[in-house]
Write a protein that holds these residues in place. Structure first.
Motif, PDB file in Angstrom:
ATOM      1  N   THR A 144       0.867  -1.176   0.000  1.00 55.41           N
ATOM      2  CA  THR A 144       0.000   0.000   0.000  1.00 55.41           C
ATOM      3  C   THR A 144       0.906   1.230   0.000  1.00 55.41           C
ATOM      4  OG1 THR A 144      -0.098   0.054   2.404  1.00 55.41           O
ATOM      5  CG2 THR A 144      -1.748  -1.288   1.263  1.00 55.41           C
ATOM      6  N   THR A 145       0.364   2.378   0.358  1.00 57.17           N
ATOM      7  CA  THR A 145       1.184   3.587   0.442  1.00 57.17           C
ATOM      8  C   THR A 145       2.196   3.493   1.576  1.00 57.17           C
ATOM      9  OG1 THR A 145      -0.543   4.620   1.784  1.00 57.17           O
ATOM     10  CG2 THR A 145      -0.573   5.060  -0.592  1.00 57.17           C
ATOM     11  N   GLN A 146       1.962   2.588   2.510  1.00 56.46           N
ATOM     12  CA  GLN A 146       2.906   2.340   3.592  1.00 56.46           C
ATOM     13  C   GLN A 146       3.655   1.040   3.307  1.00 56.46           C
ATOM     14  OE1 GLN A 146       1.281   3.084   7.646  1.00 56.46           O
ATOM     15  NE2 GLN A 146      -0.656   3.486   6.589  1.00 56.46           N
ATOM     16  N   PRO A 147       4.969   1.064   3.259  1.00 57.93           N
ATOM     17  CA  PRO A 147       5.735  -0.111   2.801  1.00 57.93           C
ATOM     18  C   PRO A 147       5.583  -1.342   3.668  1.00 57.93           C
ATOM     19  CG  PRO A 147       7.186   1.593   3.706  1.00 57.93           C
ATOM     20  CD  PRO A 147       5.839   2.214   3.569  1.00 57.93           C
ATOM     21  N   THR A 148       5.187  -1.201   4.927  1.00 58.36           N
ATOM     22  CA  THR A 148       5.029  -2.372   5.794  1.00 58.36           C
ATOM     23  C   THR A 148       3.587  -2.872   5.855  1.00 58.36           C
ATOM     24  OG1 THR A 148       4.773  -0.934   7.722  1.00 58.36           O
ATOM     25  CG2 THR A 148       6.998  -1.751   7.239  1.00 58.36           C
ATOM     26  N   ILE A 149       2.719  -2.330   5.005  1.00 62.11           N
ATOM     27  CA  ILE A 149       1.343  -2.816   4.912  1.00 62.11           C
ATOM     28  C   ILE A 149       1.095  -3.301   3.491  1.00 62.11           C
ATOM     29  CG2 ILE A 149      -1.098  -2.224   5.099  1.00 62.11           C
ATOM     30  CD1 ILE A 149      -0.410  -0.193   7.211  1.00 62.11           C
ATOM     31  N   LEU A 150       0.679  -4.571   3.377  1.00 61.52           N
ATOM     32  CA  LEU A 150       0.436  -5.207   2.086  1.00 61.52           C
ATOM     33  C   LEU A 150      -1.051  -5.438   1.902  1.00 61.52           C
ATOM     34  CD1 LEU A 150       3.284  -7.892   2.251  1.00 61.52           C
ATOM     35  CD2 LEU A 150       3.410  -5.582   1.293  1.00 61.52           C
ATOM     36  N   GLN A 151      -1.474  -5.526   0.635  1.00 64.78           N
ATOM     37  CA  GLN A 151      -2.892  -5.662   0.316  1.00 64.78           C
ATOM     38  C   GLN A 151      -3.107  -6.857  -0.601  1.00 64.78           C
ATOM     39  OE1 GLN A 151      -5.660  -3.311   1.166  1.00 64.78           O
ATOM     40  NE2 GLN A 151      -6.769  -5.160   0.530  1.00 64.78           N
ATOM     41  N   ALA A 152      -4.036  -7.727  -0.239  1.00 61.83           N
ATOM     42  CA  ALA A 152      -4.437  -8.845  -1.090  1.00 61.83           C
ATOM     43  C   ALA A 152      -5.900  -8.679  -1.472  1.00 61.83           C
ATOM     44  CB  ALA A 152      -4.231 -10.176  -0.374  1.00 61.83           C
ATOM     45  N   SER A 153      -6.230  -9.071  -2.694  1.00 61.72           N
ATOM     46  CA  SER A 153      -7.608  -8.927  -3.160  1.00 61.72           C
ATOM     47  C   SER A 153      -8.559  -9.859  -2.419  1.00 61.72           C
ATOM     48  CB  SER A 153      -7.697  -9.190  -4.663  1.00 61.72           C
ATOM     49  OG  SER A 153      -7.228 -10.502  -4.968  1.00 61.72           O
ATOM     50  N   ASP A 154      -8.031 -10.996  -1.944  1.00 60.14           N
ATOM     51  CA  ASP A 154      -8.835 -11.956  -1.186  1.00 60.14           C
ATOM     52  C   ASP A 154      -7.901 -12.900  -0.447  1.00 60.14           C
ATOM     53  OD1 ASP A 154      -7.910 -13.761  -3.147  1.00 60.14           O
ATOM     54  OD2 ASP A 154      -9.760 -13.631  -4.310  1.00 60.14           O
ATOM     55  N   TYR A 155      -8.481 -13.827   0.293  1.00 57.09           N
ATOM     56  CA  TYR A 155      -7.687 -14.761   1.085  1.00 57.09           C
ATOM     57  C   TYR A 155      -6.824 -15.651   0.201  1.00 57.09           C
ATOM     58  CZ  TYR A 155      -6.610 -18.299   4.647  1.00 57.09           C
ATOM     59  OH  TYR A 155      -5.979 -19.160   5.511  1.00 57.09           O
ATOM     60  N   TYR A 156      -7.340 -16.029  -0.968  1.00 61.01           N
ATOM     61  CA  TYR A 156      -6.586 -16.891  -1.872  1.00 61.01           C
ATOM     62  C   TYR A 156      -5.280 -16.220  -2.301  1.00 61.01           C
ATOM     63  CZ  TYR A 156     -10.873 -19.653  -2.183  1.00 61.01           C
ATOM     64  OH  TYR A 156     -11.978 -20.420  -1.888  1.00 61.01           O
ATOM     65  N   GLN A 157      -5.321 -14.921  -2.611  1.00 60.59           N
ATOM     66  CA  GLN A 157      -4.088 -14.220  -2.979  1.00 60.59           C
ATOM     67  C   GLN A 157      -3.159 -14.091  -1.772  1.00 60.59           C
ATOM     68  OE1 GLN A 157      -4.389 -10.136  -4.337  1.00 60.59           O
ATOM     69  NE2 GLN A 157      -2.343 -10.189  -5.242  1.00 60.59           N
ATOM     70  N   LEU A 158      -3.723 -13.830  -0.619  1.00 58.85           N
ATOM     71  CA  LEU A 158      -2.913 -13.710   0.596  1.00 58.85           C
ATOM     72  C   LEU A 158      -2.062 -14.956   0.815  1.00 58.85           C
ATOM     73  CD1 LEU A 158      -2.213 -12.388   3.398  1.00 58.85           C
ATOM     74  CD2 LEU A 158      -4.167 -13.687   4.292  1.00 58.85           C
ATOM     75  N   VAL A 159      -2.704 -16.128   0.792  1.00 64.92           N
ATOM     76  CA  VAL A 159      -1.978 -17.357   1.128  1.00 64.92           C
ATOM     77  C   VAL A 159      -1.171 -17.887  -0.041  1.00 64.92           C
ATOM     78  CG1 VAL A 159      -3.601 -17.959   2.944  1.00 64.92           C
ATOM     79  CG2 VAL A 159      -3.969 -18.858   0.625  1.00 64.92           C
ATOM     80  N   ASP A 160      -1.228 -17.202  -1.188  1.00 65.97           N
ATOM     81  CA  ASP A 160      -0.418 -17.573  -2.344  1.00 65.97           C
ATOM     82  C   ASP A 160       0.684 -16.548  -2.587  1.00 65.97           C
ATOM     83  OD1 ASP A 160      -0.002 -19.593  -4.134  1.00 65.97           O
ATOM     84  OD2 ASP A 160      -1.430 -18.893  -5.634  1.00 65.97           O
ATOM     85  N   SER A 161       1.080 -15.819  -1.524  1.00 65.10           N
ATOM     86  CA  SER A 161       2.073 -14.748  -1.655  1.00 65.10           C
ATOM     87  C   SER A 161       3.084 -14.817  -0.510  1.00 65.10           C
ATOM     88  CB  SER A 161       1.382 -13.383  -1.655  1.00 65.10           C
ATOM     89  OG  SER A 161       0.432 -13.272  -2.692  1.00 65.10           O
TER      90      SER A 161
END
Length: 493
Positions: A144-161
């Motif tokens: 995101t605009t903050q380098p230590t905060i990440l954004q996933a479109s859904d749970y599937y993307q989260l656990v695949d990253s």
């Protein structure tokens, strides 16, 4: 959904996680921990690493929670609009599908420890990392605009990253066909970036040319290099996590890096998007049985090395050596196996990653690669290289991967038959559905490109290059870059 992750005591190797989500006025919410991870089709019971799970409401009140299965918890929401699930996860293993933390490194596979509430799989997720000063992040999940905060479109993307974070990450980039590639390294090494950029660009370009496009704007090769011997890679949505060693920076380590990287990049098409319908979507709570892992892993094993040769990264001798490796692994351990490739694909969930009892199963990687080789050479011989396994993979991509609808064994078989222009009963009965030894079929098709395989009673395999001028020409056409070969065909026409 929001996950806040900290490591208060790196020596203890525990992640502290706060999982925050709205209740949507539900009276209770069920929380699920994944039981397995994509790329490794076995139950792994990640919940065994969870310690001290508690739940608080948005008001700060402690809520009742109890376990209803080994990896599932039920929370009484008490009319709270928001809940905070607080728990610890033991992160002490370094392989390509695990999590690990110490003073210098955070290595996170979210599939290991990220709880998800029922009904929330398709909700956006943010991850907030309480990182030490100076750490930077290698991850396919966008910041995101903050380098230590990440954004996933859904749970599937989260656990695949998966993610590496450290103050000592090495990083380089290159660009091919509109995709920005990142190569990340962590370990005691001094990467030869000029060589890496050149070789990685070659095999990336060859894969994209073969498949027509790479469906992501950015791709990350995330590498953890250990001081001990190791070889493991796992494919992900727009990245791969690779663990290799030892970190002696010799040619063996670099050859392993090339081999696993090429293999994992091809997975960006084959399994990440060209996915068996039984895995669409993933159900992380239980086994997802399917019979086509010989396509997902066997074809990818075959192509991983083939792309390196086509791209000019491997020479002839290096490629013959790699072919001999998986021939030896198949014939040494399972030449007399009683299971077919279909049966062994299904039984991955039972013992697919263990040695197992004698003469039972086959490797979907090794035998899968050999039957892919047989099919490729058969098609090339029949059509004078105008058709090949490339056409099969492209059709799978166009009809099932790109629309992301999932394919069945019958779909795969129909596409092969379409490309071949014949039923190929011998291929399905002997190579895929049956247990006929492969020696004769292999040598029949290897002869087309001037190779001969000899197997010995102890399982050893010797692959020889024949002195045959006509076969040498077929060898060259088989291993030519798809771009060069296409141009030559156009010139002939």
């Amino acid at each position: 959904m929001h996950y806040r992750i900290s490591v208060p005591d790196p020596v203890a190797r525990f992640l502290e996680i706060v999982y925050t989500l709205p209740t949507h006025t539900s009276t209770h919410i069920d929380l699920q921990m994944p039981a397995w991870r994509p790329g490794r089709y076995e139950i792994q019971n990640f919940a065994k690493n969870v310690q001290k799970l508690e739940v608080q409401g948005g008001s700060g009140a402690r809520l009742q929670v109890h376990k209803i299965t080994k990896d599932r918890w039920r929370v009484a929401t008490a009319h709270e609009a928001t809940i905070h699930v607080v728990y610890r996860y033991y992160a002490v293993i370094q392989n390509a599908g695990s999590s690990y933390v110490d003073e210098d490194l955070w290595y996170l596979n979210f599939i290991n420890f990220a709880l998800c509430a029922d009904g929330y799989l398709n909700q956006p997720c943010t991850v907030e990392l309480d990182l030490p000063a100076g750490f930077r992040i290698a991850c396919g999940m966008p910041p995101t605009t903050q380098p230590t905060i990440l954004q996933a479109s859904d749970y599937y993307q989260l656990v695949d990253s998966p993610l590496l974070a450290s103050a000592t990450l090495h990083h380089e980039t290159y660009q091919e066909e509109g995709t920005l590639f990142h190569v990340w390294m962590h370990g005691n090494l001094h990467p030869n970036w000029k060589r890496i950029r050149t070789d990685f660009a070659r095999f990336s370009r060859e894969q994209i040319a073969t498949m027509g496009e790479l469906p992501v704007p950015e791709y990350h090769f995330i590498n953890l290099i250990l001081p001990t011997a190791f070889y493991h890679g796992v494919e992900h949505h727009n990245s791969t996590m690779i663990v290799l060693g030892p970190d002696d920076e010799g040619e063996g380590l670099y050859t392993d890096l090339l081999g696993v990287s090429s293999h994992e990049l091809f997975h960006a098409w084959n399994i990440i998007r060209i996915r068996p319908k039984e895995l669409l979507p993933y159900d992380f709570t239980k086994e997802n049985y399917f019979t086509t892992c010989f396509v997902a892993e066997g074809c990818t094993t075959y192509y991983g090395d083939l792309f390196l040769r086509r791209a000019g990264v491997f020479d002839d001798a290096a490629y013959v050596k790699e072919l001999q490796v998986y021939m030896k692994r198949h014939f040494e351990s399972s030449r007399h196996a009683t299971q077919s490739l279909l049966e062994s694909s299904w039984d991955l969930w039972l013992d697919g990653y263990e040695k197992g009892i004698p003469d039972r199963k086959v490797s979907v990687y090794h035998k899968g690669a050999l039957v892919a080789l047989i099919l490729d050479l058969y098609l090339r011989k029949k059509f004078d290289h105008a058709r090949s396994l490339d056409d099969v993979m492209r059709l799978l991509w166009q009809r099932f991967g790109k629309p992301f609808v999932g394919y069945s064994y019958e779909d795969y078989r129909a596409i092969v038959v379409e490309v071949a222009g014949e039923p190929l009963d011998w291929y399905w009965e002997e190579c895929i559905e049956g247990t006929t030894p492969l020696e004769n079929r292999l040598n029949e098709h290897l002869a087309f490109v001037g190779l001969q395989m000899t197997t010995f009673s102890n399982g050893n395999v010797q692959l020889n290059v024949l002195d045959d001028t006509r076969a040498a020409r077929q060898w060259e056409r088989w291993l030519a870059s798809v771009q060069v070969f296409s141009n030559a065909e156009n010139d002939d026409n």
